[in-house]
Design a protein around this motif. Sequence first.
Motif, mmCIF file in Angstrom:
data_model
loop_
_atom_site.group_PDB
_atom_site.id
_atom_site.type_symbol
_atom_site.label_atom_id
_atom_site.label_comp_id
_atom_site.label_asym_id
_atom_site.label_seq_id
_atom_site.Cartn_x
_atom_site.Cartn_y
_atom_site.Cartn_z
ATOM 1 N N SER A 13 50.616 51.265 31.879
ATOM 2 C CA SER A 13 50.193 50.084 32.637
ATOM 3 C C SER A 13 49.827 48.977 31.658
ATOM 4 C CB SER A 13 48.995 50.440 33.510
ATOM 5 O OG SER A 13 47.994 51.035 32.736
ATOM 6 N N LYS A 14 49.554 47.802 32.203
ATOM 7 C CA LYS A 14 49.049 46.714 31.361
ATOM 8 C C LYS A 14 47.729 47.150 30.734
ATOM 9 C CE LYS A 14 50.689 42.624 33.868
ATOM 10 N NZ LYS A 14 50.217 41.504 34.686
ATOM 11 N N LYS A 15 47.364 46.495 29.660
ATOM 12 C CA LYS A 15 46.124 46.880 28.980
ATOM 13 C C LYS A 15 44.908 46.238 29.631
ATOM 14 C CE LYS A 15 47.623 48.297 24.394
ATOM 15 N NZ LYS A 15 49.081 48.183 24.507
ATOM 16 N N ASP A 16 45.089 45.699 30.819
ATOM 17 C CA ASP A 16 43.924 45.184 31.535
ATOM 18 C C ASP A 16 43.922 45.729 32.951
ATOM 19 O OD1 ASP A 16 46.159 43.763 32.113
ATOM 20 O OD2 ASP A 16 45.222 41.794 32.080
ATOM 21 N N GLY A 17 42.788 45.584 33.605
ATOM 22 C CA GLY A 17 42.619 46.144 34.933
ATOM 23 C C GLY A 17 41.140 46.336 35.187
ATOM 24 N N TYR A 18 40.814 47.315 36.002
ATOM 25 C CA TYR A 18 39.433 47.496 36.443
ATOM 26 C C TYR A 18 39.019 48.964 36.355
ATOM 27 C CZ TYR A 18 40.022 42.920 38.724
ATOM 28 O OH TYR A 18 40.264 41.600 38.990
ATOM 29 N N LEU A 19 37.735 49.152 36.014
ATOM 30 C CA LEU A 19 37.114 50.469 36.084
ATOM 31 C C LEU A 19 36.082 50.380 37.203
ATOM 32 C CD1 LEU A 19 34.820 52.655 35.331
ATOM 33 C CD2 LEU A 19 37.073 53.249 34.491
ATOM 34 N N ILE A 20 36.163 51.284 38.179
ATOM 35 C CA ILE A 20 35.313 51.227 39.366
ATOM 36 C C ILE A 20 34.484 52.492 39.424
ATOM 37 C CG2 ILE A 20 35.350 51.135 41.906
ATOM 38 C CD1 ILE A 20 38.411 49.941 41.064
ATOM 39 N N GLY A 21 33.159 52.363 39.403
ATOM 40 C CA GLY A 21 32.321 53.554 39.414
ATOM 41 C C GLY A 21 30.892 53.246 39.814
ATOM 42 N N ASP A 22 30.065 54.296 39.862
ATOM 43 C CA ASP A 22 28.690 54.135 40.361
ATOM 44 C C ASP A 22 27.651 54.519 39.315
ATOM 45 O OD1 ASP A 22 29.270 56.933 40.461
ATOM 46 O OD2 ASP A 22 27.553 57.186 41.803
ATOM 47 N N ASN A 23 28.051 54.565 38.037
ATOM 48 C CA ASN A 23 27.096 55.015 37.022
ATOM 49 C C ASN A 23 27.270 54.200 35.739
ATOM 50 O OD1 ASN A 23 24.962 56.726 36.298
ATOM 51 N ND2 ASN A 23 26.316 58.217 35.339
ATOM 52 N N ARG A 62 33.660 48.903 27.186
ATOM 53 C CA ARG A 62 34.067 49.161 25.797
ATOM 54 C C ARG A 62 35.593 49.160 25.649
ATOM 55 N NH1 ARG A 62 30.897 54.439 24.073
ATOM 56 N NH2 ARG A 62 31.941 54.081 22.050
ATOM 57 N N ALA A 63 36.289 49.505 26.737
ATOM 58 C CA ALA A 63 37.759 49.545 26.680
ATOM 59 C C ALA A 63 38.392 48.202 27.042
ATOM 60 C CB ALA A 63 38.275 50.626 27.621
ATOM 61 N N GLY A 64 37.559 47.215 27.383
ATOM 62 C CA GLY A 64 38.089 45.884 27.692
ATOM 63 C C GLY A 64 38.596 45.703 29.114
ATOM 64 N N LEU A 65 38.215 46.632 30.006
ATOM 65 C CA LEU A 65 38.561 46.448 31.422
ATOM 66 C C LEU A 65 37.446 45.672 32.117
ATOM 67 C CD1 LEU A 65 39.964 49.923 32.609
ATOM 68 C CD2 LEU A 65 41.169 48.027 31.547
ATOM 69 N N LYS A 66 37.763 45.065 33.266
ATOM 70 C CA LYS A 66 36.718 44.497 34.106
ATOM 71 C C LYS A 66 36.064 45.668 34.832
ATOM 72 C CE LYS A 66 39.867 41.487 35.718
ATOM 73 N NZ LYS A 66 40.851 41.385 34.631
ATOM 74 N N THR A 67 34.773 45.566 35.088
ATOM 75 C CA THR A 67 34.057 46.709 35.671
ATOM 76 C C THR A 67 33.421 46.326 37.003
ATOM 77 O OG1 THR A 67 32.175 46.137 34.245
ATOM 78 C CG2 THR A 67 33.618 47.915 33.500
ATOM 79 N N ILE A 68 33.490 47.288 37.934
ATOM 80 C CA ILE A 68 32.904 47.101 39.268
ATOM 81 C C ILE A 68 31.926 48.241 39.513
ATOM 82 C CG2 ILE A 68 33.342 46.901 41.744
ATOM 83 C CD1 ILE A 68 36.228 46.047 41.083
#
Length: 210
Positions: free
Chosen positions: A156-166, A175-181
């Motif tokens: 995949s592209k080197k960008d995107g989102y990390l979605i989590g509750d912690n 740290r990996a350069g993704l946007k975080t939710i």
Amino acid sequence: MSSEKEILIFDLDGTILDTIDDIHSSLMNTLRYFNFPTFDISITKQYVGDGIKKLVERAVGEDNFKDEHERHFRTVYKENLVNQTKPFTSILNVLERLKDRYIMAILSNKSFEMTDYLVKHFKLDNYFVRWYGGDSFVEKKPSPLPIYEIIKITRSKKDGYLIGDNYTDVESGNRAGLKTIFCRYGYGKLYGQQPDYFVDTPEELLNILI
């Protein structure tokens, strides 16, 4: 050749699946079995997020912890993985709307064996191309390494989102350069980590991602 799509990496517990009741009852079984005092589910919520060993260690106390405590918990929990566990309200509709727009993967700190069972039981493989546990890579969240590996594997592209509750999810994604939710409807704490977005329900993910 990389795909034209961004990646969405979802945590599992507290993000897609509401697993806390089965975790709590298995943990209380373990504490009673070894004659440790039990406690309320609100405490269990504070203890989850860093994998099973950490969970059991926090429950019995670091100085008391023995491998047999963890083994007992794993055995009991494995037998009771889906007694009360269910997807959060509306999350499956959300995943259905996102699956064609993004490459989607799951990254849990649970073992791969348990993650795989839950993904297949709840038919999450309808939405996700890959899923991984805390033992799938040499490091686990909050390390960014699993994210780099997943991006490589899925091309995949080197960008995107990390979605989590912690905090582990947010720190790993940051740290990996993704946007975080950060999913406030889950169980975790941020411990000073700064996500890019907050959501209070799964539906609110669509406001950010579509």
